[in-house]
Design an enzyme around this catalytic site. Sequence first.
Site, PDB file in Angstrom:
ATOM      1  N   ASP A   1      -1.234   7.872  -7.838  1.00 12.56           N
ATOM      2  CA  ASP A   1       0.155   8.036  -7.417  1.00 12.56           C
ATOM      3  C   ASP A   1       1.171   7.742  -8.523  1.00 12.56           C
ATOM      4  O   ASP A   1       2.155   8.477  -8.666  1.00 12.56           O
ATOM      5  CB  ASP A   1       0.461   7.137  -6.211  1.00 12.56           C
ATOM      6  CG  ASP A   1      -0.300   7.549  -4.970  1.00 12.56           C
ATOM      7  OD1 ASP A   1      -0.797   8.690  -4.916  1.00 12.56           O
ATOM      8  OD2 ASP A   1      -0.408   6.724  -4.042  1.00 12.56           O
TER       9      ASP A   1
ATOM     10  N   ASP B   1      -2.755  -1.589  -4.943  1.00 10.42           N
ATOM     11  CA  ASP B   1      -3.046  -0.381  -4.178  1.00 10.42           C
ATOM     12  C   ASP B   1      -4.016   0.498  -4.973  1.00 10.42           C
ATOM     13  O   ASP B   1      -3.694   0.947  -6.070  1.00 10.42           O
ATOM     14  CB  ASP B   1      -1.747   0.377  -3.918  1.00 10.42           C
ATOM     15  CG  ASP B   1      -1.944   1.674  -3.151  1.00 10.42           C
ATOM     16  OD1 ASP B   1      -3.056   1.904  -2.619  1.00 10.42           O
ATOM     17  OD2 ASP B   1      -0.990   2.468  -3.085  1.00 10.42           O
TER      18      ASP B   1
ATOM     19  N   ASN C   1       0.825  -1.199   0.000  1.00  8.51           N
ATOM     20  CA  ASN C   1       0.000   0.000   0.000  1.00  8.51           C
ATOM     21  C   ASN C   1       0.859   1.249   0.000  1.00  8.51           C
ATOM     22  O   ASN C   1       2.041   1.210   0.337  1.00  8.51           O
ATOM     23  CB  ASN C   1      -0.940   0.003   1.212  1.00  8.51           C
ATOM     24  CG  ASN C   1      -2.008  -1.051   1.083  1.00  8.51           C
ATOM     25  OD1 ASN C   1      -2.549  -1.278   0.003  1.00  8.51           O
ATOM     26  ND2 ASN C   1      -2.317  -1.719   2.180  1.00  8.51           N
ATOM     27  N   CYS C   2       0.223   2.363  -0.345  1.00 10.92           N
ATOM     28  CA  CYS C   2       0.846   3.679  -0.417  1.00 10.92           C
ATOM     29  C   CYS C   2       1.648   3.958   0.858  1.00 10.92           C
ATOM     30  O   CYS C   2       1.148   3.679   1.948  1.00 10.92           O
ATOM     31  CB  CYS C   2      -0.254   4.718  -0.597  1.00 10.92           C
ATOM     32  SG  CYS C   2       0.322   6.384  -0.823  1.00 10.92           S
ATOM     33  N   PRO C   3       2.858   4.407   0.737  1.00 10.95           N
ATOM     34  CA  PRO C   3       3.562   4.893  -0.444  1.00 10.95           C
ATOM     35  C   PRO C   3       4.513   3.869  -1.062  1.00 10.95           C
ATOM     36  O   PRO C   3       5.287   4.212  -1.945  1.00 10.95           O
ATOM     37  CB  PRO C   3       4.355   6.082   0.100  1.00 10.95           C
ATOM     38  CG  PRO C   3       4.786   5.608   1.463  1.00 10.95           C
ATOM     39  CD  PRO C   3       3.589   4.800   1.966  1.00 10.95           C
TER      40      PRO C   3
END
Length: 77
Positions: free
Chosen positions: A47, A41, A14-16
């Site tokens: 992103d 994600d 998941n982010c980042p």
Amino acid sequence: MPDDIDVYDLRGLNCPLPVLKARKRLAGLPRGALLWVETTDPLAVLDIPAFCNEAGHLLIETTALDGAHRFLIERGG
């Protein structure tokens, strides 16, 4: 388009982390190299394009997969 483009499997992160790992992997490639980045994600659809724009990479293609996305990135300068 070559058939032997590496796929960087970032599913489950998941982010980042997808952007951070993609940045590191692309940094090790020569300019003009192609890389598929695959991630689950949901924020990656925002992103990854933003990262490519900031870093000077070319986002060639975005593909929706079952529960994931795949991005074809050409390493820029």
